[in-house]
Write a protein that holds these residues in place. Structure first.
Motif, PDB file in Angstrom:
ATOM      1  N   ASP A   1       0.607  -1.423  -0.069  1.00 23.58           N
ATOM      2  CA  ASP A   1       0.654  -0.410   0.058  1.00 23.58           C
ATOM      3  C   ASP A   1       0.821   1.323   0.208  1.00 23.58           C
ATOM      4  O   ASP A   1       2.189   0.908   0.701  1.00 23.58           O
ATOM      5  N   ASP A   2       0.252   2.324  -0.760  1.00 21.66           N
ATOM      6  CA  ASP A   2       0.846   3.470  -0.550  1.00 21.66           C
ATOM      7  C   ASP A   2       1.046   3.898   0.801  1.00 21.66           C
ATOM      8  O   ASP A   2       2.004   4.520   1.323  1.00 21.66           O
ATOM      9  N   ASP A   3       0.231   3.940   1.603  1.00 22.23           N
ATOM     10  CA  ASP A   3       0.873   4.315   3.319  1.00 22.23           C
ATOM     11  C   ASP A   3       1.120   3.448   4.150  1.00 22.23           C
ATOM     12  O   ASP A   3       1.057   2.904   5.328  1.00 22.23           O
ATOM     13  N   ALA A   4       1.776   2.755   3.515  1.00 23.63           N
ATOM     14  CA  ALA A   4       2.440   0.985   4.000  1.00 23.63           C
ATOM     15  C   ALA A   4       3.839   1.856   5.122  1.00 23.63           C
ATOM     16  O   ALA A   4       3.785   2.459   5.085  1.00 23.63           O
ATOM     17  N   SER A   5       3.306   0.960   6.358  1.00 21.27           N
ATOM     18  CA  SER A   5       4.455   1.610   7.427  1.00 21.27           C
ATOM     19  C   SER A   5       6.027   1.338   6.830  1.00 21.27           C
ATOM     20  O   SER A   5       6.209   0.248   5.753  1.00 21.27           O
ATOM     21  N   PRO A   6       7.396   1.735   7.029  1.00 24.44           N
ATOM     22  CA  PRO A   6       8.441   1.165   6.835  1.00 24.44           C
ATOM     23  C   PRO A   6       8.794   0.088   6.851  1.00 24.44           C
ATOM     24  O   PRO A   6       8.971  -0.563   5.695  1.00 24.44           O
ATOM     25  N   ASP A   7       8.237  -0.632   7.788  1.00 24.17           N
ATOM     26  CA  ASP A   7       9.048  -1.663   7.903  1.00 24.17           C
ATOM     27  C   ASP A   7       7.932  -2.959   7.004  1.00 24.17           C
ATOM     28  O   ASP A   7       8.812  -3.873   6.933  1.00 24.17           O
TER      29      ASP A   7
END
Length: 157
Positions: A27-33
């Motif tokens: 997802d575009d808003d995925a967390s960095p991890d």
């Protein structure tokens, strides 16, 4: 990458699992991890899908919530003794293998995708079909499904 993920989906063919465990990694808003894990799935499937790794933990949690790991639309054939947590690992490992198969299939197609005009379509299809049929747990039905999916994704081939 999308090609490999399309193949990865066939590790379970369970839409809810893919939507809740794998899609959030991209997802575009995925967390960095999550974004790092998503990259690892594509760049180093053996590491991403390791026993006791982050993806394994997520699949175990998903299953413990009473969720299905595999569609009932077709049969998979896990090794004897693959029940409970071992079935979770079987699905995890199967998904890893399908990511790797997706990369291998794309390698077969890569030159053809760069060519302006296809003249070897039947040969290309036959090469891809042979590759798929040589893979563990991919028989004629799954091979046809992969061939059709590939053709739909890349109609000029």
């Amino acid at each position: 990458d999308r090609h490999a993920l399309t193949y990865a989906f066939s590790g379970s063919r369970e839409i809810d699992l893919f939507e809740h465990v794998f899609r959030p990694l991209y997802d575009d808003d995925a967390s960095p991890d999550d974004a790092r894990l998503g990259r690892l799935v594509l760049d180093d499937p053996a590491a991403a899908f390791a026993r006791d790794g982050e993806l394994h933990r997520r699949l175990l949690e998903y299953r413990r919530r009473g969720k299905r790991l595999h569609t009932t639309a077709y049969s998979c054939h896990p090794p004897r003794g693959s029940s409970g947590d071992e079935f979770v690992f079987y699905i995890l490992d199967r998904t890893r293998r399908f990511v790797e198969i997706g990369h291998a299939a794309f390698d077969i197609l890569a030159d053809a995708l760069d060519a302006p005009l296809r003249t070897d379509g039947p040969d290309l299809r036959a090469r891809l079909e042979r590759k798929l049929m040589s893979c563990r747990e991919i028989g004629p039905t799954m091979t046809k499904m992969f061939l059709v999916s590939t053709h739909l994704a890349h109609p000029r081939l």
